[in-house]
Design an enzyme around this catalytic site. Structure first.
Site, PDB file in Angstrom:
ATOM      1  N   SER A   1      10.173  16.397 -15.227  1.00  0.00           N
ATOM      2  CA  SER A   1      10.848  16.677 -13.961  1.00  0.00           C
ATOM      3  C   SER A   1      10.304  17.951 -13.316  1.00  0.00           C
ATOM      4  O   SER A   1      10.089  18.963 -13.983  1.00  0.00           O
ATOM      5  CB  SER A   1      12.339  16.830 -14.208  1.00  0.00           C
ATOM      6  OG  SER A   1      12.991  17.132 -13.004  1.00  0.00           O
TER       7      SER A   1
ATOM      8  N   ASN B   1      16.148  12.521 -12.558  1.00  0.00           N
ATOM      9  CA  ASN B   1      16.734  13.740 -13.100  1.00  0.00           C
ATOM     10  C   ASN B   1      17.866  14.188 -12.172  1.00  0.00           C
ATOM     11  O   ASN B   1      17.656  14.400 -10.983  1.00  0.00           O
ATOM     12  CB  ASN B   1      15.644  14.818 -13.204  1.00  0.00           C
ATOM     13  CG  ASN B   1      16.145  16.127 -13.780  1.00  0.00           C
ATOM     14  OD1 ASN B   1      16.967  16.808 -13.185  1.00  0.00           O
ATOM     15  ND2 ASN B   1      15.639  16.499 -14.949  1.00  0.00           N
TER      16      ASN B   1
ATOM     17  N   CYS C   1      18.875  24.053 -15.900  1.00  0.00           N
ATOM     18  CA  CYS C   1      18.005  24.741 -14.937  1.00  0.00           C
ATOM     19  C   CYS C   1      18.229  26.249 -15.019  1.00  0.00           C
ATOM     20  O   CYS C   1      19.361  26.725 -14.890  1.00  0.00           O
ATOM     21  CB  CYS C   1      18.270  24.262 -13.521  1.00  0.00           C
ATOM     22  SG  CYS C   1      17.203  25.115 -12.339  1.00  0.00           S
TER      23      CYS C   1
ATOM     24  N   GLY D   1       4.598  22.912 -23.031  1.00  0.00           N
ATOM     25  CA  GLY D   1       3.238  23.421 -23.221  1.00  0.00           C
ATOM     26  C   GLY D   1       2.176  22.413 -23.610  1.00  0.00           C
ATOM     27  O   GLY D   1       1.101  22.804 -24.066  1.00  0.00           O
TER      28      GLY D   1
HETATM   29  C1  LIG Z   1       7.265  24.181 -11.108  1.00  0.00           C
HETATM   30  C2  LIG Z   1       8.259  23.588 -12.067  1.00  0.00           C
HETATM   31  C3  LIG Z   1       9.396  22.939 -11.579  1.00  0.00           C
HETATM   32  C4  LIG Z   1      10.327  22.395 -12.463  1.00  0.00           C
HETATM   33  N1  LIG Z   1      11.423  21.731 -11.977  1.00  0.00           N
HETATM   34  C5  LIG Z   1      12.294  21.125 -12.827  1.00  0.00           C
HETATM   35  C6  LIG Z   1      13.401  20.386 -12.322  1.00  0.00           C
HETATM   36  O1  LIG Z   1      13.600  20.233 -11.112  1.00  0.00           O
HETATM   37  N2  LIG Z   1      14.258  19.811 -13.237  1.00  0.00           N
HETATM   38  C7  LIG Z   1      14.055  19.925 -14.600  1.00  0.00           C
HETATM   39  O2  LIG Z   1      14.850  19.374 -15.369  1.00  0.00           O
HETATM   40  N3  LIG Z   1      12.996  20.614 -15.084  1.00  0.00           N
HETATM   41  C8  LIG Z   1      12.125  21.216 -14.238  1.00  0.00           C
HETATM   42  N4  LIG Z   1      11.047  21.903 -14.752  1.00  0.00           N
HETATM   43  C9  LIG Z   1      10.878  22.028 -16.222  1.00  0.00           C
HETATM   44  C10 LIG Z   1       9.850  21.027 -16.771  1.00  0.00           C
HETATM   45  O3  LIG Z   1      10.244  19.685 -16.543  1.00  0.00           O
HETATM   46  C11 LIG Z   1       9.623  21.240 -18.296  1.00  0.00           C
HETATM   47  O4  LIG Z   1      10.833  20.995 -18.983  1.00  0.00           O
HETATM   48  C12 LIG Z   1       9.143  22.661 -18.624  1.00  0.00           C
HETATM   49  O5  LIG Z   1       8.271  23.138 -17.636  1.00  0.00           O
HETATM   50  C13 LIG Z   1       8.452  22.752 -19.989  1.00  0.00           C
HETATM   51  O6  LIG Z   1       7.357  21.883 -20.066  1.00  0.00           O
HETATM   52  P1  LIG Z   1       5.821  22.330 -19.742  1.00  0.00           P
HETATM   53  O7  LIG Z   1       5.532  23.532 -20.577  1.00  0.00           O
HETATM   54  O8  LIG Z   1       4.996  21.116 -20.085  1.00  0.00           O
HETATM   55  O9  LIG Z   1       5.779  22.648 -18.256  1.00  0.00           O
HETATM   56  C14 LIG Z   1      10.105  22.483 -13.872  1.00  0.00           C
HETATM   57  C15 LIG Z   1       8.963  23.126 -14.350  1.00  0.00           C
HETATM   58  C16 LIG Z   1       8.039  23.687 -13.480  1.00  0.00           C
HETATM   59  C17 LIG Z   1       6.808  24.367 -14.027  1.00  0.00           C
END
Ligand SMILES: Cc1cc2nc3c(=O)[nH]c(=O)nc-3n(C[C@H](O)[C@H](O)[C@H](O)COP(=O)(O)O)c2cc1C
Length: 305
Positions: A21, A99, A130, A244
């Site tokens: 998301s 989501n 969040c 990550g």
């Molecule tokens: C720019 C950005 C926007 C995000 N927006 C949401 C969101 O709207 N809802 C949500 O549940 N997670 C959101 N996340 C969290 C990601 O879905 C994920 O759980 C988190 O970034 C960890 O994973 P990653 O290290 O692969 O990015 C967001 C992450 C980023 C970087």
């Protein structure tokens, strides 16, 4: 033929790899880079009941090993989603999760009531984690009692697949996950970002208006990997590991510690084709290693305790 399919709730995914998301847009943004009928699936940006403007700029800051974000759930609200966005998403054959970010129990009930009449998606990922909206006191994830009040009985409102997305920044996440399991949720998406911050030294102020932001990207992988491992010991329902992931090795680590699937966020911003790329690499890996079923990888890590 090697089986890469997994099942979560009523949803079968071609591959255990989804776009997370906030980094997958509405799926539409991924289609120029990934075969949307081939990949496992994606989770939409958070949807709120009413439109949400989001936080002041800056909203993103690159830091060592990752990204701080303070987007603040900007979106046009559920009615706009149903009218303008869902019709464009429906055509993708991969799994599609919406989501949902509720500010109250009433919000959540209304969101599901409005959306459940619609077709063209597989389920919901309820986001109570969040990190970027502190001013509105959205603290379900830091308070077991409030989380229980929010989630109680939600299962009865929908037959679609129901996931709960939790924060690694609150120990309550583990007990909340257990409660969700008891309530009949189909899976836990773990982890959201870590609550973090940054200072603008020149101006002697915090970078983000909200002070805190969510930390994501490769630097959090060892932390989330351990949290996910712990979560798989805590609940029996599927855990979707997030945090990550940049390459196949990262995906395999999450699967080996017991995650049934994974989601990729920041990695998608770096390589927009990563969902199809890693799915194909997983397929090749299984052929090379003579692994007939993905189930043989999930939870296969040896514990020498
Ligand atoms: C720019 C950005 C926007 C995000 N927006 C949401 C969101 O709207 N809802 C949500 O549940 N997670 C959101 N996340 C969290 C990601 O879905 C994920 O759980 C988190 O970034 C960890 O994973 P990653 O290290 O692969 O990015 C967001 C992450 C980023 C970087």
């Amino acid at each position: 033929m090697n089986n890469t399919k997994i099942k979560i709730g009523k949803t079968t995914l071609n591959f255990p790899i989804l776009g997370s998301s906030g980094c997958s847009g509405w799926g539409v943004e991924l289609q120029d880079f990934n075969d949307m009928d081939f990949i496992g699936g994606f989770v939409t940006k958070s949807i709120t009941l009413k439109n949400k403007i989001g936080n002041k700029q800056p909203r993103i800051k690159e830091v060592y090993g990752g990204l701080l974000n303070s987007i603040g759930l900007e979106n046009n609200g559920v009615h706009y989603f149903v009218e303008k966005i869902l019709p464009k998403m429906k055509k993708f054959k991969c799994a599609k999760f919406l989501n949902l970010a509720p500010f109250s129990r009433e919000d959540l009930l209304s969101l599901i009531d409005i959306l459940d009449k619609e077709k063209g998606f597989d389920g919901y990922e309820i986001n109570i984690s969040c990190p970027n909206i502190t001013k509105q006191n959205l603290n379900f994830n830091s308070n077991l009692l409030e989380a229980k009040k929010l989630l109680k009985g939600v299962r009865r409102l929908t037959e679609k697949t129901l996931l709960l997305k939790l924060s690694p920044s609150f120990v309550e996440s583990f007990e909340i996950a257990k409660f969700a399991e008891m309530e009949g949720f189909d899976g836990i998406s773990f982890t959201n970002t870590y609550i973090a911050t940054a200072v603008d030294v020149e101006n002697r102020k915090f970078v983000f208006d909200n002070i805190q932001a969510g930390f994501s990207g490769p630097a959090i992988k060892p932390l989330s990997l351990f949290n996910v491992y712990k979560m798989t010991k805590f609940v029996k329902i599927p855990v979707i590991g997030i945090g990550g992931i940049l390459n196949l090795n990262d995906v395999l680590e999450y699967l080996m510690v017991g995650a049934v699937g994974v989601q990729i966020g920041t990695g998608l911003l770096i390589q927009p084709n990563i969902l199809e790329k890693l799915s194909r690499e997983l397929q090749d890996y299984m052929v090379k290693e003579n692994i007939g079923d993905i189930g043989k990888i999930i939870g296969c890590v040896k514990e020498s305790l």
